[in-house]
Design an enzyme around this catalytic site. Sequence first.
Site, short mmCIF file in Angstrom:
data_model
loop_
_atom_site.label_atom_id
_atom_site.label_comp_id
_atom_site.label_asym_id
_atom_site.label_seq_id
_atom_site.Cartn_x
_atom_site.Cartn_y
_atom_site.Cartn_z
N HIS A 313 0.86 -1.19 0.00
CA HIS A 313 0.00 0.00 0.00
C HIS A 313 0.89 1.23 0.00
O HIS A 313 1.94 1.24 0.63
CB HIS A 313 -0.89 0.02 1.25
CG HIS A 313 -2.07 0.92 1.12
ND1 HIS A 313 -1.99 2.26 1.35
CD2 HIS A 313 -3.35 0.66 0.73
CE1 HIS A 313 -3.18 2.80 1.14
NE2 HIS A 313 -4.03 1.87 0.76
N ASP A 371 -7.92 -5.38 0.13
CA ASP A 371 -8.38 -6.25 -0.97
C ASP A 371 -8.02 -7.71 -0.76
O ASP A 371 -8.50 -8.57 -1.50
CB ASP A 371 -7.77 -5.76 -2.29
CG ASP A 371 -8.34 -4.41 -2.65
OD1 ASP A 371 -7.55 -3.48 -2.88
OD2 ASP A 371 -9.57 -4.28 -2.66
C1 SDX Z 1 -6.27 0.05 -2.80
O1 SDX Z 1 -4.46 4.57 -2.02
C2 SDX Z 1 -5.38 3.93 -1.38
O2 SDX Z 1 -5.73 4.26 -0.28
C3 SDX Z 1 -6.01 2.76 -2.14
C4 SDX Z 1 -6.98 1.93 -1.34
C5 SDX Z 1 -8.26 2.69 -1.05
O3 SDX Z 1 -8.97 2.31 -0.10
O4 SDX Z 1 -8.59 3.61 -1.84
O5 SDX Z 1 -6.42 1.51 -0.11
C6 SDX Z 1 -7.42 0.69 -2.12
O6 SDX Z 1 -6.02 0.37 -3.94
C7 SDX Z 1 -5.42 -0.93 -2.04
C8 SDX Z 1 -4.16 -1.39 -2.87
C9 SDX Z 1 -4.63 -2.49 -3.80
N1 SDX Z 1 -3.59 -2.84 -4.77
C10 SDX Z 1 -2.99 -4.05 -4.70
O7 SDX Z 1 -3.17 -4.86 -3.81
C11 SDX Z 1 -2.08 -4.32 -5.89
C12 SDX Z 1 -0.73 -4.86 -5.38
N2 SDX Z 1 -0.04 -3.78 -4.68
C13 SDX Z 1 0.94 -3.02 -5.43
O8 SDX Z 1 0.58 -2.80 -6.76
C14 SDX Z 1 1.44 -1.80 -4.65
O9 SDX Z 1 1.67 -2.22 -3.38
C15 SDX Z 1 0.60 -0.54 -4.59
C16 SDX Z 1 0.22 -0.05 -5.95
C17 SDX Z 1 -0.63 -0.77 -3.79
C18 SDX Z 1 1.45 0.54 -3.89
O10 SDX Z 1 2.50 0.79 -4.74
P1 SDX Z 1 3.61 1.90 -4.33
O11 SDX Z 1 3.28 2.61 -3.09
O12 SDX Z 1 3.85 2.70 -5.55
O13 SDX Z 1 4.81 1.01 -3.93
P2 SDX Z 1 5.86 0.50 -4.92
O14 SDX Z 1 5.19 -0.06 -6.12
O15 SDX Z 1 6.88 1.56 -5.09
O16 SDX Z 1 6.45 -0.73 -4.09
C19 SDX Z 1 7.54 -0.57 -3.20
C20 SDX Z 1 8.33 -1.87 -3.36
C21 SDX Z 1 8.72 -2.15 -4.81
O17 SDX Z 1 9.92 -2.94 -4.75
P3 SDX Z 1 11.36 -2.19 -4.86
O18 SDX Z 1 11.29 -1.31 -6.10
O19 SDX Z 1 11.49 -1.38 -3.58
O20 SDX Z 1 12.37 -3.31 -4.96
O21 SDX Z 1 7.50 -2.98 -2.98
C22 SDX Z 1 7.30 -3.83 -4.12
C23 SDX Z 1 7.63 -3.00 -5.35
O22 SDX Z 1 8.06 -3.84 -6.42
N3 SDX Z 1 5.88 -4.19 -4.09
C24 SDX Z 1 5.41 -5.42 -4.26
C25 SDX Z 1 4.02 -5.31 -4.06
N4 SDX Z 1 3.70 -4.04 -3.79
C26 SDX Z 1 4.85 -3.34 -3.80
N5 SDX Z 1 6.02 -6.58 -4.58
C27 SDX Z 1 5.22 -7.66 -4.68
N6 SDX Z 1 3.87 -7.65 -4.50
C28 SDX Z 1 3.24 -6.50 -4.20
N7 SDX Z 1 1.91 -6.47 -4.02
#
Ligand code: SDX
Length: 433
Positions: A313, A371
């Site tokens: 998140h 989720d």
């Molecule tokens: C919702 O914003 C909100 O409040 C949204 C929400 C709401 O109520 O409105 O809470 C609802 O959208 C919840 C989130 C649902 N999405 C998912 O579950 C999809 C999977 N999650 C990822 O796509 C990700 O965690 C995000 C999009 C939610 C957040 O992405 P960020 O903050 O841009 O973080 P990032 O992508 O920069 O990740 C940081 C690191 C990265 O690795 P490094 O570059 O540091 O090596 O964590 C890794 C990412 O690759 N990473 C994951 C991951 N999420 C982040 N690796 C594996 N699986 C994951 N789910």
Amino acid sequence: MKLADNKATLSFSNGSPSIELPVYQGTIGPDVIDIRKLYAQTDKFTYDPGFLSTASCQSAITYIDGDKGELLYRGYPIEQLATNCNYLDTCYLLLNGELPNAQQKADFENLVTKHTMVNEQMQFFLRGFRRDAHPMAVLTGLVGGLSAFYHDSTDINNPEHRQISAIRLIAKMPTLVAMAYKYGVGQPYQYPQNNLSYAGNFLRMMFGNPCEEYQVNPVIERAMDRIFILHADHEQNASTSTVRLCGSSGTNPFAAIAAGVACLWGPAHGGANEACLNMLEDIQRMGGVAKVGEFMEKVKDKSSGVKLMGFGHRVYKNYDPRAKLMQETCNEVLAALGLEKDPLFALAKQLEKIALEDDYFVSRKLYPNVDFYSGIVQRAIGIPVNLFTGIFALARTVGWIAQLNEMISDPEYKIGRPRQLYTGSPRRDIVKG
Ligand code: SDX
């Protein structure tokens, strides 16, 4: 917001004159550096794609402490609201700033109940879609189409119009989501029943049919209501920011909410519950718990592009409090339906256990989000996977409206118009061949 007794000084190593920027503080949470005059004073923009360090507005609606895993709606912890209130109480709170007293609660419920029907013409709008259209495609169209039916409440600057369009949207979203579902399964639409609760009415419109009485299961009714509460608002997330930016042009509330529906559809946002359940079913097909280790290796291998959906998140760097409550609801619903042995629930709990012990996730502070469990409980209730995000949109409509109304009521608000860092071609002339 209050001026902090602290200022920010911005200086440049090339000797350009430094400037002082005011710092403001809110009630709780990080202070903000006011950069509104930065461009005028320095001829420079700030750069923050994804808005990781940018407050787009001031708001009194929802507060999230990502480190503590805390979520407050108008100051009330989500755990207390999910336990002591229902969704319409929460709607009243988000819209008006206080929980309703008995009379306000009765009046609000009555008002919403009396607006649950949609114009009969709406059913012909649906007929334009293929029966196998994704419900979010249908919903984006239906919600935007609502503005064609309510010319009497489309002036977003008119408080009465904002009030009636809020009621109409909250009241009609369950009807529209159920219609999108019924259209997809080829069953007749069920009209709302005014003697049912908001959640009970939705369940009947979804699963009832003209051939028999539909009995609302109180455990499922309570679970549905809690799912709505948990998804009602979440400060300046992607879809809420979309609604604010869209509404800042002065467009009508229905069009702004339709933009929110479209944004929520994405798998990185509201579409994650559908993606999460598909992921769990894929792992189940591959061999279930025995294959979790292999799947996790893929997730940790960036080149695979595989993410653990329902994890991570932008704000929560601790457990999403909604995920804990959703897991509880999962337990209650599966027990009530005799599905305690649901293999997907067992798989999800095993995935969570492994992830929370794995340094890749721990070091990146990746925890289950709202989720992760919501798909399992919705699937147990009988909601098809491709409708999960539609349910999320139904619940989030009140948050979008509250945030939109807060922006429009702020005398300082302007149309949102970000700038850019231009990296394209400098001016050049067409060379005539
Ligand atoms: C919702 O914003 C909100 O409040 C949204 C929400 C709401 O109520 O409105 O809470 C609802 O959208 C919840 C989130 C649902 N999405 C998912 O579950 C999809 C999977 N999650 C990822 O796509 C990700 O965690 C995000 C999009 C939610 C957040 O992405 P960020 O903050 O841009 O973080 P990032 O992508 O920069 O990740 C940081 C690191 C990265 O690795 P490094 O570059 O540091 O090596 O964590 C890794 C990412 O690759 N990473 C994951 C991951 N999420 C982040 N690796 C594996 N699986 C994951 N789910």
